[in-house]
Design an enzyme around this catalytic site. Structure first.
Site, PDB file in Angstrom:
ATOM      1  N   GLU A  93     -38.699   8.867  39.057  1.00 45.09           N
ATOM      2  CA  GLU A  93     -38.266   7.515  39.392  1.00 45.09           C
ATOM      3  C   GLU A  93     -38.463   6.564  38.222  1.00 45.09           C
ATOM      4  O   GLU A  93     -39.129   6.897  37.232  1.00 45.09           O
ATOM      5  CB  GLU A  93     -39.040   6.977  40.602  1.00 45.09           C
ATOM      6  CG  GLU A  93     -40.537   6.818  40.364  1.00 45.09           C
ATOM      7  CD  GLU A  93     -41.256   6.259  41.585  1.00 45.09           C
ATOM      8  OE1 GLU A  93     -40.748   5.302  42.185  1.00 45.09           O
ATOM      9  OE2 GLU A  93     -42.331   6.771  41.917  1.00 45.09           O
ATOM     10  N   LYS A  99     -52.367   5.654  42.696  1.00 38.96           N
ATOM     11  CA  LYS A  99     -52.999   5.963  41.420  1.00 38.96           C
ATOM     12  C   LYS A  99     -54.429   5.426  41.388  1.00 38.96           C
ATOM     13  O   LYS A  99     -54.673   4.284  41.744  1.00 38.96           O
ATOM     14  CB  LYS A  99     -52.175   5.362  40.283  1.00 38.96           C
ATOM     15  CG  LYS A  99     -50.746   5.903  40.234  1.00 38.96           C
ATOM     16  CD  LYS A  99     -49.881   5.108  39.276  1.00 38.96           C
ATOM     17  CE  LYS A  99     -48.442   5.586  39.339  1.00 38.96           C
ATOM     18  NZ  LYS A  99     -47.554   4.788  38.458  1.00 38.96           N
ATOM     19  N   ARG A 117     -59.486   2.512  39.280  1.00 37.61           N
ATOM     20  CA  ARG A 117     -59.329   1.581  40.397  1.00 37.61           C
ATOM     21  C   ARG A 117     -60.284   1.963  41.523  1.00 37.61           C
ATOM     22  O   ARG A 117     -60.507   3.139  41.787  1.00 37.61           O
ATOM     23  CB  ARG A 117     -57.887   1.612  40.917  1.00 37.61           C
ATOM     24  CG  ARG A 117     -56.865   1.350  39.835  1.00 37.61           C
ATOM     25  CD  ARG A 117     -55.488   1.235  40.428  1.00 37.61           C
ATOM     26  NE  ARG A 117     -54.463   1.376  39.397  1.00 37.61           N
ATOM     27  CZ  ARG A 117     -53.173   1.429  39.645  1.00 37.61           C
ATOM     28  NH1 ARG A 117     -52.735   1.365  40.893  1.00 37.61           N
ATOM     29  NH2 ARG A 117     -52.298   1.557  38.666  1.00 37.61           N
ATOM     30  N   GLU A 119     -40.929   7.553  35.131  1.00 37.00           N
ATOM     31  CA  GLU A 119     -41.982   8.435  35.636  1.00 37.00           C
ATOM     32  C   GLU A 119     -41.495   9.878  35.799  1.00 37.00           C
ATOM     33  O   GLU A 119     -40.363  10.123  36.236  1.00 37.00           O
ATOM     34  CB  GLU A 119     -42.520   7.904  36.970  1.00 37.00           C
ATOM     35  CG  GLU A 119     -42.957   6.449  36.871  1.00 37.00           C
ATOM     36  CD  GLU A 119     -44.041   6.077  37.851  1.00 37.00           C
ATOM     37  OE1 GLU A 119     -44.555   6.971  38.552  1.00 37.00           O
ATOM     38  OE2 GLU A 119     -44.382   4.890  37.926  1.00 37.00           O
ATOM     39  N   ARG A 174     -40.216  -2.825  36.393  1.00 33.88           N
ATOM     40  CA  ARG A 174     -41.115  -3.977  36.413  1.00 33.88           C
ATOM     41  C   ARG A 174     -42.314  -3.674  35.528  1.00 33.88           C
ATOM     42  O   ARG A 174     -42.472  -2.554  35.027  1.00 33.88           O
ATOM     43  CB  ARG A 174     -41.615  -4.243  37.841  1.00 33.88           C
ATOM     44  CG  ARG A 174     -42.290  -3.031  38.483  1.00 33.88           C
ATOM     45  CD  ARG A 174     -42.778  -3.311  39.894  1.00 33.88           C
ATOM     46  NE  ARG A 174     -43.205  -2.114  40.588  1.00 33.88           N
ATOM     47  CZ  ARG A 174     -44.413  -1.579  40.537  1.00 33.88           C
ATOM     48  NH1 ARG A 174     -45.340  -2.141  39.782  1.00 33.88           N
ATOM     49  NH2 ARG A 174     -44.724  -0.496  41.219  1.00 33.88           N
ATOM     50  N   VAL A 229     -49.304  -2.407  37.229  1.00 32.10           N
ATOM     51  CA  VAL A 229     -50.720  -2.763  37.232  1.00 32.10           C
ATOM     52  C   VAL A 229     -51.415  -2.166  36.000  1.00 32.10           C
ATOM     53  O   VAL A 229     -52.242  -2.809  35.357  1.00 32.10           O
ATOM     54  CB  VAL A 229     -51.405  -2.246  38.513  1.00 32.10           C
ATOM     55  CG1 VAL A 229     -52.884  -2.566  38.510  1.00 32.10           C
ATOM     56  CG2 VAL A 229     -50.729  -2.823  39.757  1.00 32.10           C
TER      57      VAL A 229
END
Length: 294
Positions: free
Chosen positions: A225, A175, A281, A213, A229, A232
């Site tokens: 999926e 990503k 990013r 997702e 957790r 980011v």
């Protein structure tokens, strides 16, 4: 894992927050932490085993009637099996690691000639990154958007979503740009994504933060999926909702309800997205070495 646990025992830590690295979705690590009676700030080991494994998660989604990307029913055990499945669903296909994420162990295959080498490379990469070489095979849905829903669940059976993020801009399955909420997404599709995510979380008895997702194409969504957790890109969700996700993780682990004064989320209607947030990013690559990550 041993070093983190030793540090926790030495300092007398009551809890471990795993961040969003590989240990954050390693069920064996979580089990060890739980066995040592240290709080793991995240899902339980059993949930990571169920949700972190794409094969188990997809099987659960299918039983709940949530659409999934056409592909293998379980892991692919041989080249010949992979070829049969690919021929049935049609090329191009994606080979994906059953465990883990971040684009590791993922290969796009355009024709049968590439399949053998791609499976071998994906399996090797998955074993190295996640200690699990199991692979699944799915149809590559060209032009689809990648949309994810942020979910939170407490220890009292309450589950809410904190809106969605669009992470369609990617490089080598990594990503690069995250936008929250997803722009130009119809309300019908948005509500369907929320409903399916909450339904799975409740069905599994999920706990703490998780990201569900999907691929979205022509108003049709496909589950791909669960990331069991914190991610980011959680900060863009914090910026549009005004909710500190890490603080909520800590309070949930302490046993507080999502609607309690300590957390204060209230019910689902109280969680409102305002404006947009974008995270970009930087991807560093070496042009002198086939643009490999540098």
């Amino acid at each position: 894992a041993d070093a983190v646990l030793a540090a926790a025992k030495t300092t007398g830590a009551a809890a471990i927050h795993p961040g969003y690295g590989f240990l954050s979705e390693n069920a064996n690590f979580v089990q060890i932490v739980e066995d040592h009676e240290i709080s793991f700030i995240g899902p339980r080991a059993e949930h990571i085993r169920i949700m972190g494994d794409k094969i188990t998660a997809k099987d659960t989604m299918k039983r709940l009637g949530v659409p999934c990307v056409p592909g293998s029913e379980g892991g692919i055990n041989s080249i010949s099996e992979g070829k049969k499945i690919a021929k049935k669903i049609g090329y191009p296909v994606l080979i994906k690691a059953a465990s883990g994420g971040g684009g590791r162990g993922m290969r796009r295959v355009a024709d049968p000639e590439q399949l053998m080498q791609s499976i071998a490379l994906a399996r090797s990469e998955a074993e190295g990154a996640f200690g699990n070489g199991d692979l699944i095979l799915e149809r590559a849905i060209e032009g689809a958007r990648h949309v994810e829903v942020q979910v939170f669940a407490d220890k009292h059976g309450n589950v809410v979503h904190l809106c969605e993020r669009d992470c369609s801009v990617q490089r080598r399955h990594q990503k690069v740009v995250e936008i929250a909420p997803a722009p130009n997404l119809s309300e019908k599709t948005r509500e369907a994504l929320f409903a399916d995510s909450l339904r799975l979380a409740k069905h599994a008895g999920y706990h703490n933060a998780g990201t569900f997702e999907y691929l979205v194409a022509d108003e049709q969504h496909y589950f791909i999926e669960v990331n069991p957790r914190l991610q980011v890109e959680h900060t863009v969700t914090e910026q549009i909702t005004g909710i500190d996700l890490v603080q909520v993780q800590l309070r949930v682990e302490e046993g507080h309800a999502l609607s309690s004064q300590e957390i204060g989320l209230g019910d689902q209607s109280a969680i409102v997205a305002r404006g947009y947030a974008i995270q970009c990013r930087i991807t560093t690559e070496d042009p002198q070495n086939d643009f490999l990550p540098d």
